[in-house]
Design a protein around this motif. Structure first.
Motif, PDB file in Angstrom:
ATOM      1  N   SER A  46     -25.138 -11.391   0.075  1.00  0.00           N
ATOM      2  CA  SER A  46     -24.512 -10.453  -0.861  1.00  0.00           C
ATOM      3  C   SER A  46     -24.644 -10.961  -2.292  1.00  0.00           C
ATOM      4  N   VAL A  49     -28.265 -10.402  -3.542  1.00  0.00           N
ATOM      5  CA  VAL A  49     -28.482  -8.992  -3.876  1.00  0.00           C
ATOM      6  C   VAL A  49     -27.803  -8.647  -5.194  1.00  0.00           C
ATOM      7  N   ARG A  53     -29.582  -7.266  -8.629  1.00  0.00           N
ATOM      8  CA  ARG A  53     -29.122  -6.027  -9.271  1.00  0.00           C
ATOM      9  C   ARG A  53     -28.729  -6.280 -10.724  1.00  0.00           C
ATOM     10  N   VAL A 216     -31.883  -5.779   0.212  1.00  0.00           N
ATOM     11  CA  VAL A 216     -31.416  -5.303  -1.094  1.00  0.00           C
ATOM     12  C   VAL A 216     -30.671  -3.976  -0.982  1.00  0.00           C
ATOM     13  N   LYS A 220     -26.443  -3.877   1.827  1.00  0.00           N
ATOM     14  CA  LYS A 220     -25.327  -3.587   0.925  1.00  0.00           C
ATOM     15  C   LYS A 220     -24.584  -2.333   1.365  1.00  0.00           C
TER      16      LYS A 220
END
Length: 299
Positions: A46, A49, A53, A216, A220
């Motif tokens: 997490s 990712v 982002r 990715v 999520k």
């Protein structure tokens, strides 16, 4: 509460996860739970990712990304990343031959493993109500219908491999769900095992890209569903696994027409029971470790 682990031990743990991810019915997520690194892996995934982002969308792209990456438990993640492909590529050298030479008996083992694995999402779901049961049964019926369709015997193209790999990576987030099992329902299990066994670089490169895309995006989203719709997500997952058992019935034609058991019934039943027992032991160990962790938190 996570357990302290050594770097060398984490390489071995990664190898175990790689080995079991080659077998439909045994979840790498379950093994990660049993060996005590599940929470670290999910938290680290997490964070990675989130770093990507932030790097793309901001704000404070560089500083924000570094902050998220600092939360990654690299002492766990890097050794596991090293160990997983070693275990996976070692296992596929044997599994490919078993599937080709003994398809009925191999499916029987997988059938027993997946049947036992259904207990994991049901246990994690918590209190199950009537609407959850309805959603799970609907998922089972839909999945049963989908895996009853004749397989596409054409060589898989990149636009099939990539999304399938993206979905399969979700198995690391959900204990009880096997990535190989998902590939089996898509009709890509044997081609993927063959590609890994023969080191088909093109296929494996597309598959690796799909894993990255899934990490990715889908992971999520799945994490959001677990956080906000925990029970219904897990009961639907259990329903999918139940319906997909149809694909693992040992006796069926290449067009997935079900057949009656033959003279191998006794052997197949014994292997299915053995597969069930292996996963059941892992489930019980996971349950005991969870109870122990909860007791430690209370104390």
């Amino acid at each position: 509460m996570s357990r302290k682990t050594s770097v060398a031990g984490n390489v071995v743990r990664g190898g175990l996860i790689g080995v079991v991810e080659s077998v439909p019915g045994v979840s790498g997520g379950t093994v990660a739970l049993v060996v005590g690194i599940y929470s670290q892996l999910i938290h680290s995934a997490s964070s990675v990712v989130s770093a990507l982002r932030t790097l793309i969308t901001g704000p404070d792209r560089s500083a924000g990304a570094k902050k998220h990456l600092a939360d990654v438990e690299w002492r766990v993640v890097l050794p596991v990343i090293i160990g997983m492909p070693i275990g996976l590529f070692t296992a596929v050298q044997f599994i490919g031959g078993w599937i080709e030479d003994h398809p009925e008996l191999t499916r029987a083992v997988f059938f027993g493993m997946v049947l036992a694995s259904i207990a994991v999402p049901l246990r994690m779901a918590g209190r199950i109500r009537g609407q959850h049961v309805t959603a799970g049964l609907a998922a089972a019926v839909i999945t049963f219908g989908l895996v009853s369709l004749p397989p596409n015997n054409a060589e898989p193209h990149w636009w099939i491999i990539l999304p399938a790999a993206a979905v399969a990576v979700c198995a690391l987030l959900l204990p009880g769900l096997s990535g190989s099992f998902l590939l089996l329902t898509f009709g890509l299990y044997e081609p993927t095992i063959r590609a890994a066994s023969d080191f088909q670089v093109g296929y494996l490169a597309v598959f690796a890209l799909g894993l990255a895309v899934g990490l990715v995006t889908i992971v999520k989203g799945l994490k959001w569903l677990l956080d906000h719709h925990h029970t219904v997500t897990l009961t639907v997952l259990a329903g999918v696994m139940l319906g997909a058992l149809r694909a693992l019935w040992p006796w069926q034609t290449e067009d997935r027409v079900l057949l009656a058991p033959d003279e191998l019934f006794g052997t197949a039943a014994g292997l299915a029971a053995a597969g069930f027992a292996v996963v059941a032991v892992l489930v019980i160990i996971d349950w005991r470790l969870d109870r122990r962790a909860q007791s430690a938190q209370i104390d």
